[in-house]
Design an enzyme around this catalytic site. Structure first.
Site, PDB file in Angstrom:
ATOM      1  N   HIS A 204      32.421  43.370  33.810  1.00 29.91           N
ATOM      2  CA  HIS A 204      33.365  42.549  34.569  1.00 29.91           C
ATOM      3  C   HIS A 204      32.569  41.716  35.565  1.00 29.91           C
ATOM      4  O   HIS A 204      31.632  42.211  36.191  1.00 29.91           O
ATOM      5  CB  HIS A 204      34.376  43.411  35.325  1.00 29.91           C
ATOM      6  CG  HIS A 204      35.188  42.640  36.331  1.00 29.91           C
ATOM      7  ND1 HIS A 204      36.270  41.873  35.977  1.00 29.91           N
ATOM      8  CD2 HIS A 204      35.055  42.513  37.685  1.00 29.91           C
ATOM      9  CE1 HIS A 204      36.781  41.304  37.053  1.00 29.91           C
ATOM     10  NE2 HIS A 204      36.072  41.686  38.115  1.00 29.91           N
ATOM     11  N   SER A 206      33.263  38.720  38.720  1.00 23.25           N
ATOM     12  CA  SER A 206      34.212  37.924  39.499  1.00 23.25           C
ATOM     13  C   SER A 206      33.559  37.505  40.806  1.00 23.25           C
ATOM     14  O   SER A 206      32.499  38.005  41.185  1.00 23.25           O
ATOM     15  CB  SER A 206      35.493  38.726  39.772  1.00 23.25           C
ATOM     16  OG  SER A 206      35.204  39.870  40.543  1.00 23.25           O
TER      17      SER A 206
END
Length: 343
Positions: A204, A206
């Protein structure tokens, strides 16, 4: 009569001798129960020296010396100059104490950990100064081993990269990318093979911002680690998990990066070449689209510093798209100089 007397005396001597050994063992066990492992080990050694044959004694003393040294080293960990932290009777509690004091949780470096006080972008952008500071921290933690019986290992990894506008008055952090991941590392031990290991992970990434500045995506990747003639070649391919298009800027569940694969493609290739105390790296990325070609190249060089042995100078040159998530569709041509703690 003389022989009988000799046998009786010998029997009594052996009995007393065995009784002495038994007392020593009991005393050692008492010390061990009270948490005084060091004294217990010394008595165990003494009992072994009285009961073993010379050739057995040599092996026992060798092993005991190693164990005693481990204990002495362990005790030394709890000392601070003139002061010392008292040991607990319970070994598990002592281990917890050491973790608290020394933060020893078996966390190891993962990707490079570096600081470049000055980087310069040859491309001008309205939302920033050309000169800024860039740094990265990265570590990994082993979670499990040999799950599939292949000497594999499961890791939790975390990498954080920040771009800091130190040339502005308020010195704001322009962008920070957070990248937690889980990955399995599988060594490949086939003789004479250039493939040394392969890695399967879920990642992930971000930037922790909201609305129109929000950037995030999730992907699964497969990496191979090859070595040939001293050069490491590490190709990686990934698959991005699908996200639906955003309805508006307030939609927090829609795609933050429409078209990111058009700029970052479906994988990258890293080439590393260690030479003496230097390490040269080259990272290549391309979308493989001939009609609208996009990509990036990053060159890195870590080199020894004359005044310190556990730190390295670091030169980084980047050109292309996707240096950070906020710039996935913006071109940057940057050069930075600083130092690296790991390689």
């Amino acid at each position: 009569m003389h022989k009988l007397t000799l046998i009786i005396i010998t029997f009594l001597s052996l009995s007393l001798y065995a009784n002495d050994i038994s007392k020593i063992y009991k005393q050692a066990e008492q010390y061990e129960r009270n948490g005084n492992i060091k004294k217990a080990m010394l008595l165990y050694k003494k009992a072994a020296s009285l009961s073993l044959k010379p050739e057995q004694l040599a092996v026992s003393l060798k092993n005991s010396k190693i164990n005693s040294q481990k204990i002495e080293n362990s005790d030394a960990l709890l000392k601070f100059g003139k002061n010392s932290i008292e040991n607990y009777k319970n070994d598990t509690t002592n281990k917890t104490l050491k973790q608290i004091i020394f933060s020893n949780f078996d966390v190891k470096p993962y990707k490079m950990n570096y600081l470049m006080p000055i980087t310069y972008d040859n491309v001008s952008h309205d939302d920033r100064k050309n000169i800024e500071t860039k740094f990265q921290i990265s570590f990994k933690k082993s979670l499990a081993k040999n799950i599939f019986g292949l000497n594999d290992e499961l890791f939790l990894g975390y990498t954080q990269t920040s771009w800091w506008q130190t040339s502005e008055k308020s010195s704001p952090f322009r962008e920070t990318n957070y990248a937690p991941e889980f990955f399995m590392l599988f060594p490949y031990t086939h003789s004479k093979s250039t493939l040394k290991a392969y890695k399967l992970g879920i990642l992930h990434q971000s930037n922790g911002q909201g609305k129109e500045l929000s950037r995030s995506w999730n992907r699964i990747y497969l990496t191979g680690i090859f070595q040939t003639k001293g050069i490491f070649i590490v190709p990686r391919v990934w698959y991005r998990f699908h996200e639906r298009a955003k309805r508006d800027i307030n939609d927090t569940k829609g795609d933050d990066n429409p078209g990111i694969l058009d700029y970052l493609g479906y994988g990258d290739l890293k080439i590393s070449y260690p030479y003496k105390k230097n390490l040269f790296t080259l990272l290549l990325r391309n979308n493989l689209n001939l009609n609208n070609n996009r990509g990036a190249i990053e060159f890195g060089w870590t080199f020894p510093l004359p005044w310190v042995s556990d730190m390295f100078g670091y030169l980084q040159i980047f050109s292309g798209y996707g240096e950070s998530l906020i710039d996935y569709n913006k071109r940057n041509d940057k050069i930075g100089l600083g130092f690296s703690l790991t390689r």
